[in-house]
Design a protein around this motif. Structure first.
Motif, PDB file in Angstrom:
ATOM      1  N   LEU A  20     -15.394 -77.712   4.776  1.00 50.67           N
ATOM      2  CA  LEU A  20     -16.360 -76.700   4.378  1.00 50.67           C
ATOM      3  C   LEU A  20     -17.177 -76.245   5.588  1.00 50.67           C
ATOM      4  N   GLN A  21     -17.538 -77.190   6.444  1.00 50.75           N
ATOM      5  CA  GLN A  21     -18.253 -76.845   7.674  1.00 50.75           C
ATOM      6  C   GLN A  21     -17.437 -75.886   8.529  1.00 50.75           C
ATOM      7  N   ALA A  22     -16.161 -76.188   8.684  1.00 45.93           N
ATOM      8  CA  ALA A  22     -15.288 -75.338   9.492  1.00 45.93           C
ATOM      9  C   ALA A  22     -15.231 -73.935   8.908  1.00 45.93           C
ATOM     10  N   ARG A  23     -15.202 -73.878   7.602  1.00 53.78           N
ATOM     11  CA  ARG A  23     -15.141 -72.594   6.931  1.00 53.78           C
ATOM     12  C   ARG A  23     -16.434 -71.797   7.153  1.00 53.78           C
ATOM     13  N   ARG A  24     -17.592 -72.506   7.073  1.00 57.50           N
ATOM     14  CA  ARG A  24     -18.873 -71.830   7.304  1.00 57.50           C
ATOM     15  C   ARG A  24     -18.968 -71.266   8.719  1.00 57.50           C
ATOM     16  N   VAL A  25     -18.492 -72.049   9.680  1.00 57.61           N
ATOM     17  CA  VAL A  25     -18.503 -71.600  11.076  1.00 57.61           C
ATOM     18  C   VAL A  25     -17.651 -70.336  11.219  1.00 57.61           C
ATOM     19  N   LEU A  26     -16.463 -70.354  10.575  1.00 60.79           N
ATOM     20  CA  LEU A  26     -15.565 -69.214  10.651  1.00 60.79           C
ATOM     21  C   LEU A  26     -16.194 -67.972  10.000  1.00 60.79           C
ATOM     22  N   GLU A  27     -16.924 -68.189   8.898  1.00 60.38           N
ATOM     23  CA  GLU A  27     -17.605 -67.076   8.228  1.00 60.38           C
ATOM     24  C   GLU A  27     -18.616 -66.411   9.139  1.00 60.38           C
ATOM     25  N   VAL A  28     -19.405 -67.249   9.802  1.00 61.41           N
ATOM     26  CA  VAL A  28     -20.441 -66.731  10.711  1.00 61.41           C
ATOM     27  C   VAL A  28     -19.785 -65.916  11.827  1.00 61.41           C
ATOM     28  N   ASP A  29     -18.713 -66.466  12.386  1.00 59.87           N
ATOM     29  CA  ASP A  29     -17.998 -65.769  13.457  1.00 59.87           C
ATOM     30  C   ASP A  29     -17.363 -64.473  12.957  1.00 59.87           C
ATOM     31  N   LEU A  30     -16.814 -64.544  11.745  1.00 66.37           N
ATOM     32  CA  LEU A  30     -16.119 -63.393  11.165  1.00 66.37           C
ATOM     33  C   LEU A  30     -17.069 -62.210  10.955  1.00 66.37           C
ATOM     34  N   ARG A  31     -18.309 -62.534  10.554  1.00 64.03           N
ATOM     35  CA  ARG A  31     -19.287 -61.469  10.331  1.00 64.03           C
ATOM     36  C   ARG A  31     -19.604 -60.703  11.612  1.00 64.03           C
ATOM     37  N   LYS A  32     -19.430 -61.344  12.744  1.00 65.90           N
ATOM     38  CA  LYS A  32     -19.742 -60.693  14.024  1.00 65.90           C
ATOM     39  C   LYS A  32     -18.514 -60.052  14.672  1.00 65.90           C
ATOM     40  N   ALA A  33     -17.336 -60.476  14.202  1.00 62.42           N
ATOM     41  CA  ALA A  33     -16.096 -60.152  14.924  1.00 62.42           C
ATOM     42  C   ALA A  33     -15.778 -58.662  14.995  1.00 62.42           C
ATOM     43  N   LEU A  34     -16.085 -57.951  13.913  1.00 65.49           N
ATOM     44  CA  LEU A  34     -15.742 -56.527  13.885  1.00 65.49           C
ATOM     45  C   LEU A  34     -16.585 -55.760  14.914  1.00 65.49           C
ATOM     46  N   ALA A  35     -17.890 -56.026  14.889  1.00 62.84           N
ATOM     47  CA  ALA A  35     -18.782 -55.351  15.835  1.00 62.84           C
ATOM     48  C   ALA A  35     -18.449 -55.727  17.278  1.00 62.84           C
ATOM     49  N   GLN A  36     -17.922 -56.925  17.468  1.00 64.94           N
ATOM     50  CA  GLN A  36     -17.602 -57.370  18.826  1.00 64.94           C
ATOM     51  C   GLN A  36     -16.187 -56.999  19.271  1.00 64.94           C
ATOM     52  N   GLY A  37     -15.510 -56.257  18.439  1.00 64.18           N
ATOM     53  CA  GLY A  37     -14.186 -55.759  18.823  1.00 64.18           C
ATOM     54  C   GLY A  37     -13.141 -56.843  18.995  1.00 64.18           C
ATOM     55  N   GLU A  38     -13.193 -57.874  18.146  1.00 63.75           N
ATOM     56  CA  GLU A  38     -12.266 -58.995  18.312  1.00 63.75           C
ATOM     57  C   GLU A  38     -10.955 -58.846  17.519  1.00 63.75           C
ATOM     58  N   PHE A  39     -10.831 -57.769  16.735  1.00 64.90           N
ATOM     59  CA  PHE A  39      -9.595 -57.595  15.966  1.00 64.90           C
ATOM     60  C   PHE A  39      -8.585 -56.750  16.732  1.00 64.90           C
ATOM     61  N   GLU A  40      -7.309 -57.062  16.490  1.00 67.86           N
ATOM     62  CA  GLU A  40      -6.212 -56.321  17.120  1.00 67.86           C
ATOM     63  C   GLU A  40      -5.122 -56.117  16.096  1.00 67.86           C
ATOM     64  N   LEU A  41      -4.389 -55.034  16.241  1.00 67.57           N
ATOM     65  CA  LEU A  41      -3.212 -54.842  15.410  1.00 67.57           C
ATOM     66  C   LEU A  41      -1.967 -55.140  16.222  1.00 67.57           C
ATOM     67  N   PHE A  42      -1.093 -55.956  15.657  1.00 67.84           N
ATOM     68  CA  PHE A  42       0.242 -56.164  16.211  1.00 67.84           C
ATOM     69  C   PHE A  42       1.187 -55.311  15.371  1.00 67.84           C
ATOM     70  N   TYR A  43       2.335 -54.977  15.952  1.00 64.95           N
ATOM     71  CA  TYR A  43       3.266 -54.098  15.235  1.00 64.95           C
ATOM     72  C   TYR A  43       4.664 -54.682  15.232  1.00 64.95           C
ATOM     73  N   GLN A  44       5.277 -54.680  14.040  1.00 65.11           N
ATOM     74  CA  GLN A  44       6.659 -55.163  13.926  1.00 65.11           C
ATOM     75  C   GLN A  44       7.568 -54.029  13.437  1.00 65.11           C
ATOM     76  N   PRO A  45       8.681 -53.789  14.165  1.00 65.40           N
ATOM     77  CA  PRO A  45       9.556 -52.676  13.792  1.00 65.40           C
ATOM     78  C   PRO A  45      10.282 -52.870  12.462  1.00 65.40           C
ATOM     79  N   GLN A  46      10.507 -51.755  11.789  1.00 70.86           N
ATOM     80  CA  GLN A  46      11.337 -51.696  10.592  1.00 70.86           C
ATOM     81  C   GLN A  46      12.549 -50.862  10.969  1.00 70.86           C
ATOM     82  N   VAL A  47      13.734 -51.443  10.777  1.00 68.49           N
ATOM     83  CA  VAL A  47      14.963 -50.808  11.255  1.00 68.49           C
ATOM     84  C   VAL A  47      15.759 -50.248  10.084  1.00 68.49           C
TER      85      VAL A  47
END
Ligand code: C2E
Ligand code: CA
Ligand code: CA
Ligand code: CA
Length: 271
Positions: A20-47
């Motif tokens: 539960l502690q680990a989850r709380r830490v991740l929540e706190v980080d997640l709330r900041k992640a968007l504003a801090q530009g920490e998300f990325e999109l990876f792309y997988q081809p469809q053939v």
């Protein structure tokens, strides 16, 4: 109390378990992640099998955590859904995917995954409209992937939203097909453009006759309903050969390519 890297304090009840502690830490980080530009999109081809060509890329979200490195969506999307972050995050995904795809060759589509929770939020349709307008991407080049759980939350508003999205000219795909409780009835509720055959059927294609029979049935079902079929999780040549023989429209999986960062992708597209 435990000090985090920015000097704020997080208080943990002594009884709170480690998970539960680990989850709380991740929540706190997640709330900041968007504003801090920490998300990325990876792309997988469809053939496309008949054309032997890449016809689209699926956008797959990654979180580049400053301490933990790349985190996969299976770990943080359920949390984002729980704490009310999936709508702003999903909006970012749609905007970024449209912006990325706008510079790809014109015949290549982009597929974006939507969470059922985004359908409970009023702004979904307008965020798609905005993303298309800002990027200049043609609506027919955007495909939205939904799972059966979207239709499970029933109701008229979900279907109304799907019809509004379709009305914009975007394509709608039914993801993870065959894993829900009543997959067939969902095919009746909305005219999907595409059915994605779940990777659990593809995985055992070579070893189990029942999986082969199921895959054959799904492709024929798609054909008669006017929906294309994409098999996901294709890892071996043998699986590919079986899927081609079954009449599947498209294939996607590690056998062709792993999801790539946008940098690698743009390089491989020759820009
Ligand atoms: P999904 O939509 O079913 O995506 C396919 C998953 O299978 C991806 O995992 C992909 O990396 C993985 N995969 C592709 N080819 C192979 C293969 O040959 N073998 C195997 N074993 N796996 C393969 P990933 O990227 O970890 O994504 C997991 C799930 O997270 C996705 O499942 C999707 O439900 C969700 N997701 C990803 N991006 C987003 C997003 O932007 N928004 C939302 N709401 N959900 C997302
Ligand atoms: Ca998907
Ligand atoms: Ca899937
Ligand atoms: Ca899945």
């Amino acid at each position: 109390a435990k000090s985090d890297r920015r000097g704020t304090f997080r208080f943990f009840e002594p009884a709170m378990d480690v998970q539960l502690q680990a989850r709380r830490v991740l929540e706190v980080d997640l709330r900041k992640a968007l504003a801090q530009g920490e998300f990325e999109l990876f792309y997988q081809p469809q053939v496309n099998i008949a054309q032997n060509e890449i016809t689209g890329f699926e956008a797959l979200l990654r979180w580049r955590h400053p301490e933990r490195g790349l985190i996969s969506p299976g770990e943080f999307i359920p949390i984002a859904e729980d704490i009310g972050l999936i709508s702003p995050l999903g909006e970012w995904v749609i905007a970024q995917a449209c912006a990325d795809a706008a510079i790809w060759p014109r015949d290549i589509k982009v597929a974006v995954n939507l969470s059922p929770v985004q359908f409970r939020n009023k702004g979904l349709v307008s965020s798609v409209v905005t993303a298309l307008a800002n990027s200049g991407l043609g609506p027919d080049r955007l495909e939205l992937e939904i799972t059966e759980s979207v239709l499970l939350q029933d109701n008229e508003s979900t279907l109304a939203i799907l019809h509004q999205l379709r009305g914009l000219g975007v394509r709608i795909a039914l993801d993870d097909f065959g894993t829900g409780y009543s997959s067939l009835s969902y095919l009746r509720s909305f005219p999907f453009d595409k059915i994605k055959i779940d990777q659990s059927f593809v995985r055992e294609l070579s070893s189990r006759a029942d999986c082969l029979a199921i895959v054959h049935s799904i492709t024929r079902l798609g054909e008669s309903l006017g929906m294309s079929t994409t098999a996901e999780g294709v890892e071996t040549e043998d699986q590919f050969i079986q899927l081609r023989a079954a009449g599947c429209t498209e294939v996607q999986g590690y056998y062709f390519a792993r999801p790539k960062s946008i940098r690698e992708l743009v390089f491989s597209l020759g820009h």
